[in-house]
Design a protein around this motif. Structure first.
Motif, PDB file in Angstrom:
ATOM      1  N   ARG A 235       0.760  -1.191   0.182  1.00 30.60           N
ATOM      2  CA  ARG A 235       0.161  -0.161   0.000  1.00 30.60           C
ATOM      3  C   ARG A 235       1.044   1.230  -0.126  1.00 30.60           C
ATOM      4  NH1 ARG A 235      -4.743  -0.584   2.717  1.00 30.60           N
ATOM      5  NH2 ARG A 235      -4.468   1.575   3.606  1.00 30.60           N
ATOM      6  N   ARG A 312      -6.653 -16.412  -0.830  1.00 30.75           N
ATOM      7  CA  ARG A 312      -6.255 -16.368   0.567  1.00 30.75           C
ATOM      8  C   ARG A 312      -5.019 -17.496   0.730  1.00 30.75           C
ATOM      9  NH1 ARG A 312      -7.950 -19.888   4.820  1.00 30.75           N
ATOM     10  NH2 ARG A 312      -9.672 -20.832   3.827  1.00 30.75           N
ATOM     11  N   GLN A 316      -1.345 -16.328   2.224  1.00 32.61           N
ATOM     12  CA  GLN A 316      -1.163 -16.931   3.481  1.00 32.61           C
ATOM     13  C   GLN A 316       0.090 -17.841   3.490  1.00 32.61           C
ATOM     14  OE1 GLN A 316      -4.705 -18.598   4.925  1.00 32.61           O
ATOM     15  NE2 GLN A 316      -5.561 -16.702   6.117  1.00 32.61           N
ATOM     16  N   ALA A 432     -12.982  -3.737   3.761  1.00 29.04           N
ATOM     17  CA  ALA A 432     -12.204  -4.731   3.880  1.00 29.04           C
ATOM     18  C   ALA A 432     -12.496  -5.322   5.359  1.00 29.04           C
ATOM     19  CB  ALA A 432     -10.693  -4.154   4.155  1.00 29.04           C
ATOM     20  N   GLY A 433     -11.970  -6.377   5.583  1.00 30.67           N
ATOM     21  CA  GLY A 433     -12.290  -7.379   6.738  1.00 30.67           C
ATOM     22  C   GLY A 433     -11.267  -8.418   6.625  1.00 30.67           C
ATOM     23  N   PHE A 434     -11.426  -9.150   7.999  1.00 32.60           N
ATOM     24  CA  PHE A 434     -10.798 -10.352   7.965  1.00 32.60           C
ATOM     25  C   PHE A 434     -11.314 -11.730   7.019  1.00 32.60           C
ATOM     26  CE2 PHE A 434      -9.896  -7.934  11.706  1.00 32.60           C
ATOM     27  CZ  PHE A 434      -8.583  -7.822  11.562  1.00 32.60           C
ATOM     28  N   TRP A 435     -10.601 -12.584   6.900  1.00 30.00           N
ATOM     29  CA  TRP A 435     -11.287 -13.567   5.752  1.00 30.00           C
ATOM     30  C   TRP A 435     -12.469 -14.202   6.330  1.00 30.00           C
ATOM     31  CZ3 TRP A 435      -9.326 -13.565   1.081  1.00 30.00           C
ATOM     32  CH2 TRP A 435      -8.079 -13.188   0.749  1.00 30.00           C
ATOM     33  N   SER A 436     -12.406 -14.480   7.464  1.00 26.82           N
ATOM     34  CA  SER A 436     -13.570 -15.229   7.790  1.00 26.82           C
ATOM     35  C   SER A 436     -14.858 -14.412   7.926  1.00 26.82           C
ATOM     36  CB  SER A 436     -13.612 -16.049   9.267  1.00 26.82           C
ATOM     37  OG  SER A 436     -13.239 -14.845  10.202  1.00 26.82           O
ATOM     38  N   ASN A 437     -14.701 -13.081   8.089  1.00 26.81           N
ATOM     39  CA  ASN A 437     -15.676 -12.314   8.019  1.00 26.81           C
ATOM     40  C   ASN A 437     -16.267 -11.856   6.405  1.00 26.81           C
ATOM     41  OD1 ASN A 437     -17.815 -10.848   9.428  1.00 26.81           O
ATOM     42  ND2 ASN A 437     -16.939  -8.990   9.142  1.00 26.81           N
ATOM     43  N   TYR A 469      -4.468  -9.501   2.036  1.00 26.39           N
ATOM     44  CA  TYR A 469      -3.282  -9.692   3.215  1.00 26.39           C
ATOM     45  C   TYR A 469      -3.364 -11.088   3.771  1.00 26.39           C
ATOM     46  CZ  TYR A 469      -4.202  -4.762   2.522  1.00 26.39           C
ATOM     47  OH  TYR A 469      -4.227  -3.590   2.104  1.00 26.39           O
ATOM     48  N   GLU A 470      -2.539 -11.306   4.768  1.00 23.65           N
ATOM     49  CA  GLU A 470      -2.483 -12.608   5.138  1.00 23.65           C
ATOM     50  C   GLU A 470      -3.731 -12.976   6.212  1.00 23.65           C
ATOM     51  OE1 GLU A 470       1.999 -12.271   6.554  1.00 23.65           O
ATOM     52  OE2 GLU A 470       1.155 -14.234   7.112  1.00 23.65           O
ATOM     53  N   THR A 471      -4.179 -11.735   6.555  1.00 23.22           N
ATOM     54  CA  THR A 471      -5.386 -12.040   7.527  1.00 23.22           C
ATOM     55  C   THR A 471      -6.879 -11.622   6.965  1.00 23.22           C
ATOM     56  OG1 THR A 471      -4.794  -9.837   8.632  1.00 23.22           O
ATOM     57  CG2 THR A 471      -4.050 -11.716   9.731  1.00 23.22           C
ATOM     58  N   GLY A 472      -6.925 -10.888   5.933  1.00 25.09           N
ATOM     59  CA  GLY A 472      -8.060 -10.640   5.343  1.00 25.09           C
ATOM     60  C   GLY A 472      -7.906  -9.744   3.853  1.00 25.09           C
ATOM     61  N   ALA A 473      -8.875  -9.361   3.355  1.00 23.60           N
ATOM     62  CA  ALA A 473      -8.854  -8.660   2.112  1.00 23.60           C
ATOM     63  C   ALA A 473      -9.725  -7.657   2.104  1.00 23.60           C
ATOM     64  CB  ALA A 473      -9.153  -9.661   1.102  1.00 23.60           C
TER      65      ALA A 473
ATOM     66  N   ASP B 177      -8.933 -17.970  15.029  1.00 26.53           N
ATOM     67  CA  ASP B 177      -9.611 -18.029  13.628  1.00 26.53           C
ATOM     68  C   ASP B 177      -8.671 -18.421  12.685  1.00 26.53           C
ATOM     69  OD1 ASP B 177     -10.632 -17.292  11.202  1.00 26.53           O
ATOM     70  OD2 ASP B 177     -11.054 -15.193  11.820  1.00 26.53           O
ATOM     71  N   GLU B 179      -9.041 -19.564   9.753  1.00 19.97           N
ATOM     72  CA  GLU B 179      -9.404 -19.091   8.421  1.00 19.97           C
ATOM     73  C   GLU B 179      -8.590 -17.806   8.266  1.00 19.97           C
ATOM     74  OE1 GLU B 179     -13.429 -18.861   7.081  1.00 19.97           O
ATOM     75  OE2 GLU B 179     -12.940 -18.122   5.162  1.00 19.97           O
ATOM     76  N   SER B 180      -8.710 -16.764   9.155  1.00 21.64           N
ATOM     77  CA  SER B 180      -8.022 -15.713   8.813  1.00 21.64           C
ATOM     78  C   SER B 180      -6.643 -15.494   9.493  1.00 21.64           C
ATOM     79  CB  SER B 180      -8.888 -14.414   9.881  1.00 21.64           C
ATOM     80  OG  SER B 180     -10.117 -14.559   9.381  1.00 21.64           O
ATOM     81  N   MET B 181      -6.225 -16.786  10.197  1.00 25.73           N
ATOM     82  CA  MET B 181      -4.865 -16.614  10.598  1.00 25.73           C
ATOM     83  C   MET B 181      -4.697 -15.643  11.752  1.00 25.73           C
ATOM     84  SD  MET B 181      -3.369 -19.550   9.820  1.00 25.73           S
ATOM     85  CE  MET B 181      -1.776 -19.538   9.581  1.00 25.73           C
ATOM     86  N   VAL B 182      -5.611 -15.563  12.623  1.00 28.50           N
ATOM     87  CA  VAL B 182      -5.668 -14.404  13.684  1.00 28.50           C
ATOM     88  C   VAL B 182      -5.972 -15.315  15.082  1.00 28.50           C
ATOM     89  CG1 VAL B 182      -6.850 -12.346  14.628  1.00 28.50           C
ATOM     90  CG2 VAL B 182      -6.351 -12.682  12.112  1.00 28.50           C
ATOM     91  N   ARG B 256     -10.659  -3.581  12.415  1.00 26.08           N
ATOM     92  CA  ARG B 256     -11.859  -4.167  11.918  1.00 26.08           C
ATOM     93  C   ARG B 256     -11.346  -4.935  10.506  1.00 26.08           C
ATOM     94  NH1 ARG B 256     -17.467  -2.074  11.586  1.00 26.08           N
ATOM     95  NH2 ARG B 256     -17.967  -1.815  13.947  1.00 26.08           N
ATOM     96  N   ALA B 257     -10.102  -4.658  10.219  1.00 23.72           N
ATOM     97  CA  ALA B 257      -9.622  -5.162   9.032  1.00 23.72           C
ATOM     98  C   ALA B 257      -7.945  -5.068   9.067  1.00 23.72           C
ATOM     99  CB  ALA B 257      -9.976  -4.556   7.776  1.00 23.72           C
ATOM    100  N   PRO B 258      -7.249  -5.862   8.328  1.00 26.02           N
ATOM    101  CA  PRO B 258      -5.829  -5.948   8.354  1.00 26.02           C
ATOM    102  C   PRO B 258      -5.464  -4.568   8.421  1.00 26.02           C
ATOM    103  CG  PRO B 258      -6.657  -7.739   7.011  1.00 26.02           C
ATOM    104  CD  PRO B 258      -7.743  -6.883   7.454  1.00 26.02           C
ATOM    105  N   LYS B 259      -5.900  -3.843   7.070  1.00 25.51           N
ATOM    106  CA  LYS B 259      -5.390  -2.519   6.712  1.00 25.51           C
ATOM    107  C   LYS B 259      -6.708  -1.723   6.318  1.00 25.51           C
ATOM    108  CE  LYS B 259      -0.978  -3.011   6.930  1.00 25.51           C
ATOM    109  NZ  LYS B 259       0.227  -2.082   7.669  1.00 25.51           N
TER     110      LYS B 259
END
Lengths: 558, 558
Positions: A235, A312, A316, A432-437, A469-473, B177, B179-182, B256-259
């Motif tokens: 970014r 994902r 990851q 944007a959010g974490f993958w599971s969300n 990102y590793e943890t979300g998108a 989590d 899936e999100s690796m968190v 709420r999100a990685p970035k």
């Protein structure tokens, strides 16, 4: 830059009949919009700034750099969101600044801010003018609702006027430190100029957002931009290793090392501050070697769910391509993943907007993924990433979808202008959010749009994932809907519903567009009352008179 | 944890005669230090907190969790810097808290902060107690110099007392989590426990600073820790995707999100805040799959300059090993790169402190580099990085130096205890900067130390690079010097000189130790008066009574 649309007016294109048919038959668009007003007929209020203040501004920046002409004011009115364009097309110049002021140095910018603070002149920092979140329209006191008397009192008797602080004269590459791979730029450098200046050193930023052709580096930093190659180059906020901020209270100069444990990272307080804390006058940016090779190609996945799992896995496990963009079923079908094909009547055989599919095999079914590799010796990275994509169910489509995407990567805003003229509202928004969300977020946004804009003529809602990102998108949505009699109010209702849905579903209100005025209330909900209070405390310290971009970013007190 | 030294007292080791000889002959250490006081003889002031306040604290946390016993107070006095240890060894308990309070939940922590704010009780958040920058010693009003009457007035009549807020009961892994690796943790989890809890899920944080065996996750976040495998797993602040902060003014819940482009990244305002803004009560951390393979090995470079160029090439071109550590000529010679060899009399044949070199070929000349690879299928990464190291002039030394480093990676603090007892002061300090500025920084720090501690018995100054970025790196120094009659004052003079030298040479005052009290003034110089004012404004918003870790981090007003 067109004052009421995007980019170079010479590049505007007519919609092909196939798209007109799609608008008519699928969306129920019945009539073209009222033609846009001419620049000269935009309605502006008289210049509110009294002559002595204009003179004082000119004493600092030079008389030639304090401009109150009609065209200058119109060209600094609002940004490039769809409501902005609709208002400009309607000749509404109510958000125009009284004057446009162009400082020639950090010192001039700092002195202008001191003067404006003392004289209560509101200042809207202006780079490329490409904000799509209402980041360039100062709130005037009259706009404040009567229910907030405390706030109104705090604003005193209002502003003597509003200036756009155009940073276009601060357009130099100041230095290149090739050992540290750091380049220092002034904020008003447009992205293509930055790339041109760096190319002479064999370097690149690698920052290519859709606004690339017009946006400035200062704007990227102030709004936390993220480009199409963010998977490879990061970014824009990742690139900033140092910066200078001129504020009414003095100057901040931050960044003595790439990373530090010396307290909170104050650079991260300036990044994303959208002109509400000060004016960025210098940026030290991490640069990279210009890529020796580039390779873009397409893959098809059976579903957005399957494609999401694949991107994902890349995020990851690695390796990441430089560009990674997965369209959902609707976006793949409509072919907006290759927006240039719309201007050409769908006749390039590459899956046009008529949904007929094409020789590349990407059209019609499943989800299109674009993967782009850039750098030196990209073979191993390409092979490893391709193995992951294949393992996750992807079907390789070869280079043609990649080439088509590359040709059209900056042209979607032109398409929007054509659609606006044809009577359709087109707008984009992102979260944007974490993958599971992400599935919950995806559904929430779609439902909110369908609810607010349907049901008579359900809008077209398309989505892609283009920053991972590793943890979300992030999820990036494009909406097309027929204009009703008041398209600005129509979109405002949809936007309000979507903002609430994103907050409720736990996403962030913006991944790379910024907060501006359009996301301000949702942003307040996102960071909570205490986070909002912290921002107000910082602003009060840096901008005690509240002159900087009033109404933008900072949630008002309850 | 030893109350006056490091770690498990059972692991303390005698110095071998070869090291004693080195101290005597090279450094001029003449006599062992005065033996350390016993815990029971540490001098503590009477508990200042009145009984009703102790009762009020107990009503929130439970009577068993409000402790005023001698040992509890001693064990929460100061951190683990060398001056801290010297003072503790001398029986100086002047920085002891009046009570140790252990909240059992976020809600209890928040309620304790509200009570303490109302009653003006200073609060020192306490995790593993491993601060090496004076981050755990609250400034009491009496300490404030008379020249700052304004500040003293602002502090009112001083504090009713000081509590250590020990987070040891908040020691749970709350959720994973996958899936999100968190993973979400409470702040009081010690690093080895975090790894053990994650190992059950096949996951790891990959955060291994030298304090690993005792430090807590909350402390890592509050002080922006960076571990020995930072090249592969990132700094701790890179891992934090969300957090909760309890403050006297309420709760911040961020991430709420990685970035995001939603304004300034307020997470980055909490990271590095060292307990001065609030108490971290929850951390959402990015995790990784536990590595299937590990491979550590040594390389020799002809000079620190050549080795620096090699690690820079890896940082800028890739690929990066997970561990990358380059010792300068002196550190290589002394063999502190393998600190365990000192405890064993240098008899393991791996380049002991006698400078004789060993069977691994690393001793005596040039500079030792340790490169460690972790993950799945590390072969390609190892091959590519090895090719870069060889191209840059490195000579491979095989796995033995890597194994030796791994054996001793957490034992240097034990060695320090032995050296302190033998009459030598050992301390570490670090900075970071951009690559082109590192030689200047390196020279500035060495010169300052030699000037302040020499010339009669010049100190031993060693350095390594162990955290690299594309644009720069950290420099980590270890200093050994004979103790004079007042070793605390002696070190304080050196520290003052080094801090000034780092500021002057353009480095950051700390790369991963934090600010605490020891770096506070230099930090103020680094971020300037306006940056300092911003921090005070944030603190005033979150901690209006100024009870949180008073004297730590925040530069006082001029």
């Amino acid at each position: 830059m067109s004052w009421s649309g995007w980019g170079d007016p010479a590049q505007a294109r007519e919609l092909p009949e196939s798209v007109r048919g799609l608008l008519r038959d699928l969306l129920g668009v019945r009539a073209p919009a009222t033609p846009a007003a001419g620049l000269e007929s935009v309605r502006l209020a008289p210049v509110a700034l009294p002559e002595p203040l204009l003179k004082a501004l000119a004493e600092i920046a030079g008389a030639a750099n304090v401009r109150t002409g009609h065209e200058d004011r119109v060209r600094h009115t609002r940004g490039k969101s769809t409501p902005d364009l609709l208002l400009m097309r309607a000749g509404d110049g109510s958000a125009a600044p009284d004057a446009v002021v162009l400082p020639g140095s950090h010192e001039e910018a700092a002195e202008l801010l001191r003067l404006c603070s003392r004289e209560r002149i509101a200042v809207v920092p202006f780079g490329g003018g490409t904000s799509v979140v209402g980041g360039l329209a100062a709130e005037r006191p009259a706009e404040r609702p009567a229910e907030r008397p405390a706030e109104r009192a705090a604003a005193g008797s209002g502003f003597a006027g509003v200036i756009a602080l155009d940073l276009g004269r601060l357009d130099r590459l100041r230095s290149v430190d090739a050992e540290s791979m750091v380049a220092e730029f002034e904020p008003g450098v447009r992205a293509p100029d930055a790339e041109r200046l760096l190319a002479g050193h064999g370097l690149t930023l690698g920052h290519f957002p859709q606004s690339y052709e017009y946006a400035t580096l200062g704007g990227f930093a102030a709004a936390r931009s993220s480009g199409q190659a963010s998977a490879g180059y990061g970014r824009f906020d990742d690139m900033v290793v140092g910066l200078t901020l001129a504020t009414p209270s003095g100057t901040l100069d931050l960044g003595r090392a790439p990373k530090s444990a010396a307290g909170p990272d104050l650079r991260q307080l300036v990044l994303g501050s959208e002109g509400a804390f000060g004016v960025i006058t210098s940026l030290r940016l991490r640069v990279r070697r210009a890529p020796a090779e580039r390779r873009y190609e397409g893959w098809r996945f059976p579903s957005f769910t399957a494609g999401s799992a694949a991107v994902r896995a890349l995020a990851q496990e690695g390796p990441l391509p430089a560009v990674l963009r997965l369209s959902d079923e609707t976006e793949t079908l409509i072919g907006l993943a290759k927006p240039d094909s719309i201007g050409s009547g769908g006749s390039d055989g590459a899956g046009g907007p008529d949904g007929s599919g094409g020789s590349d095999g990407a059209g019609g079914s499943g989800c299109l993924l674009i993967a782009g590799y850039e750098g030196a010796a990209i073979g191993a990275r390409h092979a490893a990433a391709s193995a992951v994509l294949a393992r996750m169910g992807g079907e390789p489509l070869g280079p043609e979808p990649g080439r088509a995407w590359e040709r059209g990567r900056f042209s979607a805003p032109y398409l929007r202008d054509s659609l606006l003229a044809a009577g359709a509202t087109v707008e984009t928004l992102e979260t944007a959010g974490f993958w599971s969300n992400l599935p919950r977020l995806y559904d929430a946004v779609r439902l909110a749009l369908l609810g607010a804009l349907g049901p008579a003529h359900p809008p077209l809602v398309m989505c892609h994932i283009s920053h991972v990102y590793e943890t979300g998108a992030s999820l990036y949505f494009t909406v097309v809907t027929p204009q009703d009699a008041d398209p600005v109010a129509q979109w405002q209702r949809a936007k309000t519903a979507v903002n609430a849905a994103i907050v409720e579903a736990g996403g962030t209100i913006t991944h790379h567009h910024g907060v501006g005025r359009d996301h301000r209330d949702a942003y307040g909900a996102e960071i909570g009352p205490l986070g909002s209070a912290v921002l107000r405390a910082v602003k009060a310290e840096l901008d005690p008179a509240g002159i900087l971009n009033p109404g933008v970013l900072i949630p008002p007190p309850p």
